[in-house]
Design an enzyme around this catalytic site. Sequence first.
Site, PDB file in Angstrom:
ATOM      1  N   CYS A   1      -4.493  17.177 -16.417  1.00 20.58           N
ATOM      2  CA  CYS A   1      -3.290  16.376 -16.195  1.00 20.58           C
ATOM      3  C   CYS A   1      -3.143  16.087 -14.707  1.00 20.58           C
ATOM      4  CB  CYS A   1      -2.053  17.092 -16.726  1.00 20.58           C
ATOM      5  SG  CYS A   1      -1.659  18.599 -15.804  1.00 20.58           S
TER       6      CYS A   1
ATOM      7  N   CYS B   1      -3.265  18.838 -12.076  1.00 21.46           N
ATOM      8  CA  CYS B   1      -4.607  19.310 -11.668  1.00 21.46           C
ATOM      9  C   CYS B   1      -5.127  18.481 -10.494  1.00 21.46           C
ATOM     10  CB  CYS B   1      -5.588  19.210 -12.832  1.00 21.46           C
ATOM     11  SG  CYS B   1      -5.144  20.162 -14.288  1.00 21.46           S
TER      12      CYS B   1
ATOM     13  N   ASP C   1     -10.266 -20.903   6.323  1.00 24.02           N
ATOM     14  CA  ASP C   1     -11.227 -21.510   7.243  1.00 24.02           C
ATOM     15  C   ASP C   1     -11.691 -22.828   6.620  1.00 24.02           C
ATOM     16  OD1 ASP C   1     -13.221 -21.667   9.344  1.00 24.02           O
ATOM     17  OD2 ASP C   1     -14.675 -21.129   7.800  1.00 24.02           O
TER      18      ASP C   1
ATOM     19  N   ASP D   1     -15.456 -15.537  11.544  1.00 29.66           N
ATOM     20  CA  ASP D   1     -14.233 -15.250  10.792  1.00 29.66           C
ATOM     21  C   ASP D   1     -13.982 -13.750  10.653  1.00 29.66           C
ATOM     22  OD1 ASP D   1     -13.768 -17.996  10.239  1.00 29.66           O
ATOM     23  OD2 ASP D   1     -15.217 -17.925   8.602  1.00 29.66           O
TER      24      ASP D   1
END
Length: 794
Positions: A83, A86, A495, A693
């Site tokens: 669960c 843990c 761009d 870029d």
Amino acid sequence: MSKVKQVTLGVTGMTCAACSNRVEKVLNKMDGVEAQVNLTTEKATVQFDADKVTLNDIAEKIEHIGYGVLTEKVELDVFGMTCAACSSRIERVLNKQEGVKVASVNLATESAAIEYNPGLLDMEQIIKKIQSLGYDAKRKAESEEKQSQKEQQVQKMKRKLILSAVLSFPLLLTMLVHLFGMTIPDIFMNPWFQFALATPVQFVIGWQFYVGAYKNLRNGGANMDVLVALGTSAAYFYSVYEGIKTAGNPNYEPHLYFETSAVLITLILFGKYLETRAKSQTTNAISKLLHLQAKEARVIRNGEEKMIPVEEVVVGDRLLVKPGEKIPVDGIIIKGRTAVDESMLTGESIPVEKGQDDAVIGSTLNKNGLIEMEATKVGKDTALASIVKVVEDAQGSKAPIQRLADVISGYFVPIVVGISIVTFLIWIIFVQPGQLEPALIAAIAVLVIACPCALGLATPTSIMVGTGRAAENGILFKGGEHLERTHALDTIVLDKTGTITKGQPEVTDFTGDKEALQLLASAEKGSEHPLAEAVVAYATEKGIDFLEADRFRAIPGHGIEAEISGKSILVGNRKLMNEYDIEIADAEKQAENLETAGKTAMFVAVDGTFRGIVAVADTVKETAAEAIRQLKEQGLEVIMLTGDNERTAKAIAKQVGIGQVIAQVLPEEKADKVKELQLQGKKVAMVGDGINDAPALAVADIGIAIGTGTEVAIEAADVTILGGELLLIPKAINISHATMKNIRQNLFWAFGYNTAGIPIAAFGFLAPWIAGAAMALSSVSVVTNSLRLKRVKI
């Protein structure tokens, strides 16, 4: 007594002795630290008093002065988590471990990603730490191996479930007797018959809960196993006690709850089985990608042609690929021509023509020609393997929204145990004084219904399905945090060249003479810019002989400068011409007309004299206008950012429906423009494809790289669009919105379930077996809701 430790740290970013001296000087000024820094080995040997300073303090100090501390990353498969408590506990303990920079544990993928300092600990020590908490771990398996392990796990769970159901069914019948007055053979009501059925369920099939509970409690934690072990044990041992009372008094009618403990364990196993099966479906995206891989390759070695497994292909191997076969690995065609179907990567259904020296990608389909190729990337270096790695990393990562659930899960189980004890006391003292049974039933119901499994699965399962769905559509999110942040965007910066346009410009006009064209093309031959390639292609078509350049220099954002046969050549924009005092007034009107038509005009000067204009046009991508329309419909502000001149940029922008243009921006200024938008409070995505870029992609809230672009741009980005299809950008945003909506639904129901379920159980309105069924189905419902993302229209 002080606690002195010694570590060796790898230090990055040092370029000279001044750097190493600075690092050493700064470290030695820290209280309790003695350091020696070696520039040659790029390592710092540090002795420090652990009572005064921590390793993290030392690392932060090194990073603060502009250098880096070398760390390693390891990915582990973690076993035994049941669960969210843990996964939260393992993550919390690892992050406190000295030498661990950051650890992230994912319940849904049952994995852990740890970044640590190799000078202080290693992978084996990390695994031992996890084992000391009661779990197990090993280096992450290959995807196919892990899928096989999961299938084996599902089959093992199925066998245990069937056995548990067979033993529990007769006990379930006794429950129906109590509820509906059914008539069944007397043997079923015998306490020792029920004991014989319930005991193997409790202590053989259910032994995993005791082991898990013991390991957690031993290490000061508590998880689902603690709740299940407490609840079922209470029902089981109370029933044993009631059964013993019949031994001395045959007329005593015992109150047995063997069916409660056995049916609870069966229902919890059933829920876990369904959950595991459902979770395996969330990794379908990776399975589909893996199935695209070629299994064999036809290799030519020592003049012989033979078939070998694709894993045995090495870089430099020569391979034959026949029509209809998959290209085994990434490589270069050295002989033959063909058309290649690259739709598995780009989504583009039209095959791409390929010939000598063209690159081909592993797992794409050779359509109609026999080719001979040389392997350049194999195994984990291929494009497909890189994509699988990105998807795996994304599915294993955590989104920021998960932090709240993790914090709650860490404290949830102890609080629930406390509520259960209080419930028991209230019932036995105030509600039905002295009556053990109702108090016990209410307390057990609280323990069972309050499992935090659904809470722990709410976010990671949605992230797994969302990133997988995106990958199937050619969109690669590098992590859950990027998937989450994408839905908050309000501005998209695009761009121009290679993003909005195809990035394959052609020369449309040239006004100079033949000598000017020869000098222009010979100068541009030294440049890798798409505009330069267009000029070279144009000159080749005109039959121009190229000259050798004696000197070449690219001037980013302006143009180029070269020297050929003793002549000085300048090619570029107005800024470049003005900088060198080149008179271009007479050509201005002509340049303006070309730019208004959407063409990029470049001026050519030889030995300080203007010699002509070359105009280059780059066609807009067919789907660019539609993609931008969809982005606007999503409420996003769309901006074009380009180094091109304003007239050309506006002409292109008009074609695709963009109203705002930021033009004539130098490559190094693009990131600054993105920052300016962010300072206005905007959440900005930058979309680009070139090396220039990359800084802007890194600075933006979300960097989106066009997959046809450079590796540098893709590396800097948070999201990669495979191919060059701009329509995938609005799809990526839609997937992000759908995933976040799904996560919120999951968290609402997970929180709501526990908030409503605990008081209902405490008030005695839920039988423990109903609480068990509800708890089991809550996890299944969360995973099932996440799987709906597979069918959401994007």
